[in-house]
Design a protein around this motif. Structure first.
Motif, PDB file in Angstrom:
ATOM      1  N   THR A 286      19.576 -65.377  -5.883  1.00  0.00           N
ATOM      2  CA  THR A 286      20.626 -66.404  -5.926  1.00  0.00           C
ATOM      3  C   THR A 286      20.708 -67.113  -7.264  1.00  0.00           C
ATOM      4  N   GLY A 287      19.702 -66.925  -8.123  1.00  0.00           N
ATOM      5  CA  GLY A 287      19.655 -67.632  -9.403  1.00  0.00           C
ATOM      6  C   GLY A 287      18.923 -68.953  -9.339  1.00  0.00           C
ATOM      7  N   VAL A 288      18.318 -69.292  -8.201  1.00  0.00           N
ATOM      8  CA  VAL A 288      17.725 -70.615  -8.023  1.00  0.00           C
ATOM      9  C   VAL A 288      16.556 -70.850  -8.976  1.00  0.00           C
ATOM     10  N   LEU A 289      15.684 -69.851  -9.150  1.00  0.00           N
ATOM     11  CA  LEU A 289      14.531 -70.064 -10.025  1.00  0.00           C
ATOM     12  C   LEU A 289      14.939 -70.115 -11.495  1.00  0.00           C
ATOM     13  N   ALA A 290      15.964 -69.367 -11.864  1.00  0.00           N
ATOM     14  CA  ALA A 290      16.478 -69.454 -13.230  1.00  0.00           C
ATOM     15  C   ALA A 290      16.982 -70.860 -13.514  1.00  0.00           C
ATOM     16  N   ALA A 291      17.669 -71.458 -12.540  1.00  0.00           N
ATOM     17  CA  ALA A 291      18.186 -72.816 -12.706  1.00  0.00           C
ATOM     18  C   ALA A 291      17.056 -73.824 -12.823  1.00  0.00           C
ATOM     19  N   VAL A 292      16.039 -73.710 -11.975  1.00  0.00           N
ATOM     20  CA  VAL A 292      14.904 -74.636 -12.034  1.00  0.00           C
ATOM     21  C   VAL A 292      14.159 -74.465 -13.353  1.00  0.00           C
ATOM     22  N   LEU A 293      13.986 -73.219 -13.791  1.00  0.00           N
ATOM     23  CA  LEU A 293      13.297 -72.968 -15.051  1.00  0.00           C
ATOM     24  C   LEU A 293      14.064 -73.562 -16.230  1.00  0.00           C
ATOM     25  N   ALA A 294      15.388 -73.464 -16.198  1.00  0.00           N
ATOM     26  CA  ALA A 294      16.209 -73.992 -17.288  1.00  0.00           C
ATOM     27  C   ALA A 294      16.104 -75.508 -17.412  1.00  0.00           C
ATOM     28  N   LEU A 295      15.707 -76.189 -16.340  1.00  0.00           N
ATOM     29  CA  LEU A 295      15.571 -77.643 -16.367  1.00  0.00           C
ATOM     30  C   LEU A 295      14.218 -78.099 -16.920  1.00  0.00           C
ATOM     31  N   ARG A 296      13.277 -77.152 -17.089  1.00  0.00           N
ATOM     32  CA  ARG A 296      11.962 -77.527 -17.588  1.00  0.00           C
ATOM     33  C   ARG A 296      12.025 -77.920 -19.059  1.00  0.00           C
ATOM     34  N   SER A 297      11.245 -78.876 -19.437  1.00  0.00           N
ATOM     35  CA  SER A 297      11.224 -79.392 -20.802  1.00  0.00           C
ATOM     36  C   SER A 297      10.859 -78.283 -21.792  1.00  0.00           C
ATOM     37  N   GLY A 298      11.663 -78.149 -22.822  1.00  0.00           N
ATOM     38  CA  GLY A 298      11.402 -77.170 -23.873  1.00  0.00           C
ATOM     39  C   GLY A 298      12.075 -75.840 -23.666  1.00  0.00           C
ATOM     40  N   VAL A 299      12.532 -75.554 -22.451  1.00  0.00           N
ATOM     41  CA  VAL A 299      13.192 -74.276 -22.177  1.00  0.00           C
ATOM     42  C   VAL A 299      14.644 -74.367 -22.635  1.00  0.00           C
ATOM     43  N   GLN A 300      14.989 -73.583 -23.633  1.00  0.00           N
ATOM     44  CA  GLN A 300      16.326 -73.644 -24.216  1.00  0.00           C
ATOM     45  C   GLN A 300      17.264 -72.586 -23.650  1.00  0.00           C
ATOM     46  N   ARG A 301      16.686 -71.451 -23.214  1.00  0.00           N
ATOM     47  CA  ARG A 301      17.528 -70.355 -22.759  1.00  0.00           C
ATOM     48  C   ARG A 301      16.779 -69.549 -21.710  1.00  0.00           C
ATOM     49  N   VAL A 302      17.515 -69.001 -20.753  1.00  0.00           N
ATOM     50  CA  VAL A 302      16.921 -68.180 -19.691  1.00  0.00           C
ATOM     51  C   VAL A 302      17.765 -66.929 -19.520  1.00  0.00           C
ATOM     52  N   ILE A 303      17.098 -65.792 -19.366  1.00  0.00           N
ATOM     53  CA  ILE A 303      17.761 -64.544 -19.011  1.00  0.00           C
ATOM     54  C   ILE A 303      17.313 -64.177 -17.601  1.00  0.00           C
ATOM     55  N   ALA A 304      18.251 -64.070 -16.694  1.00  0.00           N
ATOM     56  CA  ALA A 304      17.965 -63.735 -15.295  1.00  0.00           C
ATOM     57  C   ALA A 304      18.405 -62.310 -15.020  1.00  0.00           C
ATOM     58  N   THR A 305      17.537 -61.522 -14.402  1.00  0.00           N
ATOM     59  CA  THR A 305      17.852 -60.116 -14.155  1.00  0.00           C
ATOM     60  C   THR A 305      17.819 -59.781 -12.672  1.00  0.00           C
ATOM     61  N   ASP A 306      18.578 -58.770 -12.312  1.00  0.00           N
ATOM     62  CA  ASP A 306      18.537 -58.183 -10.979  1.00  0.00           C
ATOM     63  C   ASP A 306      19.246 -56.849 -11.078  1.00  0.00           C
ATOM     64  N   GLN A 307      19.044 -55.983 -10.069  1.00  0.00           N
ATOM     65  CA  GLN A 307      19.756 -54.713 -10.065  1.00  0.00           C
ATOM     66  C   GLN A 307      20.656 -54.551  -8.842  1.00  0.00           C
TER      67      GLN A 307
END
Length: 410
Positions: free
Chosen positions: A242-263
């Motif tokens: 669903t992208g939920v962990l990518a969203a939570v990770l993007a909110l962490r301090s210092g995280v500027q960019r996230v690449i989320a993958t699935d097939q």
């Protein structure tokens, strides 16, 4: 059928054939769980007795409904009660008239045999309840009295209706799943880690994509310490769903960019929809088998927790046959980590309590992949089955712990 080999699946669409009014008829058969169309079909309506319907369903006979839709729902509930009714204990044949019956002895569940027997029982339940069949027109309307308008729910599962698609038939149980999934998608699942309750902290799961209703693993990603001594962090979310962990990770301090993958195409569409709605332009969703190209500072993965063969296409989010995704993540992690980077593996230990995997096996797999454990954060799940003593797997569920393993290259 082998205990660890569920019924093979068939294509999601094939043909159902039956005779009605002396004519041979057919329609497209739809089954998202990959069930084969019943070889024998009878026409059923409001006059069909539940006991007769149960006998026919157990025999594998499809009941193509022509009566009132709401009565079909009542029949399905009646079949479920019969399937779920506990079997009566067998009377000891050696017991003689006038003698006291021997006291029953309680036997502890035997794992993993109990797990496989539970899966067999669930598969048989699905087969029986899947025998109540509902007709659909080409536009997904249901030509039955008091039928709901389920066009949107069906389109979310099957794709847009096409006039050339013709009539089709699917199980009522599957249709009810579509309707339930549509409601989850419409209302969304509140995620406290994304902020206070409101329209901007909800994840809207699409049909066939695992819903983040168990929040403990999401909270672990929100709480785990970010690697020190690094700035402008890049994160990977492997198997984003669903992208939920990518969203939570993007909110962490210092995280500027996230690449989320699935097939999975459904997961990719779901993640893109959620992340766009939530306003995360710094997250890119890519189709990939596990890792994208390059290296990252934090790589998160929440693989399916049970190393067993999926019994249907919809079970791939729960079952990881031969631990393929888990091992794929571990074996590829070191090559994709930046210096001082960490891999965050999210895994429940329920497989250990079920006897499907051992802690020693997991630690050996981590070591063999050239990784070391930096730390482990644990959380106790609080889902209803954990406290349901009548559940067949209660002993394992009650002892379950969900962990975030902080891994680094040796």
């Amino acid at each position: 059928m082998s205990l660890n080999s569920p019924t093979p699946t068939v294509p999601a669409t094939s043909t159902l054939e039956w005779t009605e009014g002396g004519k041979a008829l057919s329609a497209r058969w739809r089954s998202e769980r990959g069930a084969a169309p019943p070889k024998r079909v009878v026409i059923a309506d409001d006059t069909l007795a539940a006991d007769t319907a149960y006998r026919l369903a157990c025999e594998g006979t499809g009941l193509l409904w022509r009566g009132d839709f709401q009565n079909a729902r009542l029949l399905l509930q009646a079949l479920a009660r019969r399937v779920d009714k506990p079997a009566k204990p067998k009377r000891d044949k050696r017991h003689k008239a006038g003698e006291a019956s021997p006291e029953p002895t309680a036997a502890a569940p035997v794992f993993p045999e109990a797990f496989h027997l539970h899966r067999q029982a669930q598969a048989q339940r699905a087969r029986v309840l899947g025998m109540v069949l509902i007709p659909f027109e080409a536009d997904y309307s249901i030509p039955l009295r008091r039928a709901p308008d389920a066009k949107k729910a069906c389109a979310e599962a099957w794709g847009p209706a096409r006039p050339e698609g013709g009539a089709s038939v699917a199980s009522l149980r599957e249709l009810m799943g579509f309707i339930s999934s549509h409601e989850w998608r419409r209302k969304g699942v509140p995620i406290p880690a994304l902020g206070e309750d409101g329209p901007h902290n909800r994840i809207h799961p699409h049909y066939g994509v695992f819903s983040p209703v168990r929040g403990e693993y999401i909270d672990l990603v929100a709480q785990a310490p970010v690697p020190e001594g690094t700035e402008d962090l890049l994160g990977f979310d492997i198997g984003t769903g669903t992208g939920v962990l990518a969203a939570v990770l993007a909110l962490r301090s210092g995280v500027q960019r996230v690449i989320a993958t699935d097939q999975d195409p459904r997961a990719l569409a779901c993640a893109r929809d959620n992340l766009k709605r939530l306003g995360f332009p710094q997250i890119e969703v890519r189709e990939a088998n596990l890792f994208p190209e390059g290296k990252a500072n934090i790589i998160v993965c929440n693989p399916p927790w049970l190393p067993a063969r999926p019994g249907s296409p919809l079970e791939h989010a729960v079952y990881d046959e031969d631990s393929r995704m888990l091992l794929g993540f571990l074996n590829g992690l070191a090559a994709h980590l930046e210096p001082k980077g960490e891999g965050w593996l999210i895994l429940s230990d329920i497989a250990e309590h079920l006897g499907l995997r051992t802690r020693a096996w997991l630690l050996a797999a981590i070591d063999a992949a050239g990784l070391k454990v930096v730390d482990r954060l644990d959380a106790q799940p609080h889902h209803p089955k954990a406290t349901d003593a009548t559940d067949a797997l209660h002993a394992a569920r009650a002892a379950e712990v969900t962990s975030l393993w902080r891994l680094a290259a040796k």
